[in-house]
Design an enzyme around this catalytic site. Structure first.
Site, mmCIF file in Angstrom:
data_model
loop_
_atom_site.group_PDB
_atom_site.id
_atom_site.type_symbol
_atom_site.label_atom_id
_atom_site.label_comp_id
_atom_site.label_asym_id
_atom_site.label_seq_id
_atom_site.Cartn_x
_atom_site.Cartn_y
_atom_site.Cartn_z
ATOM 1 N N GLU A 101 5.044 -2.317 -8.606
ATOM 2 C CA GLU A 101 3.929 -2.648 -9.509
ATOM 3 C C GLU A 101 2.607 -1.999 -9.114
ATOM 4 O OE1 GLU A 101 3.836 -6.939 -10.362
ATOM 5 O OE2 GLU A 101 6.000 -6.819 -10.042
ATOM 6 N N GLY A 102 2.497 -1.608 -7.839
ATOM 7 C CA GLY A 102 1.294 -0.866 -7.417
ATOM 8 C C GLY A 102 1.230 0.471 -8.134
ATOM 9 N N HIS A 103 2.338 1.218 -8.083
ATOM 10 C CA HIS A 103 2.399 2.490 -8.811
ATOM 11 C C HIS A 103 2.219 2.239 -10.318
ATOM 12 C CE1 HIS A 103 5.186 3.277 -5.279
ATOM 13 N NE2 HIS A 103 4.341 4.266 -5.143
ATOM 14 N N SER A 133 6.366 0.740 -0.910
ATOM 15 C CA SER A 133 7.776 1.150 -0.896
ATOM 16 C C SER A 133 8.385 0.833 0.463
ATOM 17 C CB SER A 133 7.897 2.653 -1.184
ATOM 18 O OG SER A 133 7.180 2.988 -2.344
ATOM 19 N N GLN A 171 3.943 15.816 4.866
ATOM 20 C CA GLN A 171 3.021 14.767 5.316
ATOM 21 C C GLN A 171 3.660 13.771 6.288
ATOM 22 O OE1 GLN A 171 2.430 13.527 1.131
ATOM 23 N NE2 GLN A 171 2.506 11.433 1.873
HETATM 24 P P1 AMP Z 1 3.078 6.534 -2.579
HETATM 25 O O1 AMP Z 1 4.270 6.549 -3.472
HETATM 26 O O2 AMP Z 1 3.169 5.540 -1.478
HETATM 27 O O3 AMP Z 1 2.676 7.910 -2.110
HETATM 28 O O4 AMP Z 1 1.870 6.031 -3.480
HETATM 29 C C1 AMP Z 1 1.514 6.700 -4.658
HETATM 30 C C2 AMP Z 1 0.222 6.121 -5.185
HETATM 31 O O5 AMP Z 1 0.390 4.732 -5.457
HETATM 32 C C3 AMP Z 1 -0.939 6.233 -4.179
HETATM 33 O O6 AMP Z 1 -2.127 6.572 -4.876
HETATM 34 C C4 AMP Z 1 -1.012 4.849 -3.614
HETATM 35 O O7 AMP Z 1 -2.281 4.496 -3.136
HETATM 36 C C5 AMP Z 1 -0.635 4.008 -4.827
HETATM 37 N N1 AMP Z 1 -0.174 2.683 -4.398
HETATM 38 C C6 AMP Z 1 0.835 2.415 -3.529
HETATM 39 N N2 AMP Z 1 0.935 1.071 -3.333
HETATM 40 C C7 AMP Z 1 -0.044 0.499 -4.065
HETATM 41 C C8 AMP Z 1 -0.475 -0.842 -4.264
HETATM 42 N N3 AMP Z 1 0.109 -1.876 -3.662
HETATM 43 N N4 AMP Z 1 -1.520 -1.062 -5.092
HETATM 44 C C9 AMP Z 1 -2.138 -0.015 -5.705
HETATM 45 N N5 AMP Z 1 -1.789 1.272 -5.558
HETATM 46 C C10 AMP Z 1 -0.750 1.531 -4.749
#
Ligand code: AMP
Length: 291
Positions: free
Chosen positions: A35-37, A186, A61
């Site tokens: 749900e963050g994504h 994740s 990275q």
């Molecule tokens: P990632 O897949 O971890 O590289 O994250 C991709 C994008 O989703 C990045 O901009 C993260 O900051 C954002 N993101 C990951 N988790 C969250 C969360 N819990 N709330 C808001 N944005 C998130």
């Protein structure tokens, strides 16, 4: 919704949209979406005519001893979520598509990457800046959406866009949390039942820090010390860092004034989790935690 894996396919589609004068939003991710994504994609859906999401676990990275190989992946579930939000195109390249044989050009940053995650993950932000630059060149979005969950990354990307005159608006979005407060990630999937319980110490400590700052604590060292003391109450938690830094420069501050980011990285077992809150100025964190 289209799912494409080549740079040419993305370029062709975006060119067509741009010819029609449409505003293109972009959400870069490493997949295993939650749900963050989703919150970033929903925001992009609201702000833009077309939404592109990338799903790419970027080897550049990850450090040598990090979780590149075990990083969770589930393209089918990711596609379903994207479709339900109204994402128009998923870019899901193979590593070879992004890094051709002989690849040797990088985007690096001297400032903003010395503290916090840059300290314990020395090559991380070079990998992030390089892949995000490449993705920006491929997608050519008008707006790009990043989560405050990775607050240092958000600051780094904002700086890079400014320094390199990229014509892209960077939009920061609040942290989305589980009902009990744990920031969605994740990597939460690595936690066993006992570790999942122990991981609550992060959001509890964020809540404590926010309360202390709200109640008028302005000495950054005192604030950080109080937060560390709280984290140490959890035997399964091993602190990587807790720091108070300027949100713009990511340099340590002595006093809580202006726009201050208080960020932490904590190991719960082998899993490294991050969390943060922002005090003052452009505070955009809706932590979702009951106060
Ligand atoms: P990632 O897949 O971890 O590289 O994250 C991709 C994008 O989703 C990045 O901009 C993260 O900051 C954002 N993101 C990951 N988790 C969250 C969360 N819990 N709330 C808001 N944005 C998130």
């Amino acid at each position: 919704m289209q799912i494409v894996s080549t740079i040419n396919e993305v370029r062709a589609q975006v060119k067509e949209w741009k010819r029609e004068g449409l505003i293109v939003g972009f959400v870069p991710t490493m997949g295993y979406l939650h749900e963050g994504h989703a919150s970033l994609m929903k925001r992009a859906r609201l702000d833009c005519d077309k939404v592109v999401a990338s799903i790419f676990v970027n080897p550049m990275q990850f450090g040598a001893n990090e979780d590149l190989d075990s990083y969770p992946r589930d393209l089918e579930a990711d596609a379903k979520l994207c479709e339900s939000i109204g994402v128009d195109l998923i870019f899901h390249p193979e590593v070879e598509e992004m890094y051709a044989d002989g690849f040797c050009s990088f985007v690096d940053m001297n400032g903003l990457t010395k503290e916090l995650c840059g300290k314990s993950r020395p090559i991380h932000f070079r990998g992030v800046c390089t892949v995000v630059s490449k993705l920006f060149h491929i997608v050519t979005p008008d707006k790009a959406f990043f989560g405050q969950k990775d607050a240092q990354q958000l600051a780094v990307i904002r700086r890079m866009v400014k320094d390199l005159n990229m014509d892209i608006e960077v939009v920061g979005c609040p942290i989305v949390r589980e009902e009990d407060g744990l920031a969605k990630s994740s990597r939460n999937t690595y936690l066993n039942e006992e570790e999942r319980k122990a991981a609550l110490i992060l959001s509890k400590t964020i809540r404590l820090g926010e309360k202390l700052a709200e109640d008028g604590m302005t000495n950054a060292k005192e604030l950080v010390a109080a937060m560390k003391e709280n984290l140490e109450k959890e035997p399964m938690a091993k602190i990587d860092y807790v720091e108070a830094v300027s949100m713009d420069t990511i340099e340590k501050v002595d006093k809580i004034e202006g726009n201050v980011l208080v960020a932490m990285a904590v190991y719960i077992g082998k899993t490294r989790l991050i969390d943060n809150f922002i005090i003052g100025g452009e505070k955009n964190a809706d932590t979702g935690i009951e106060k």
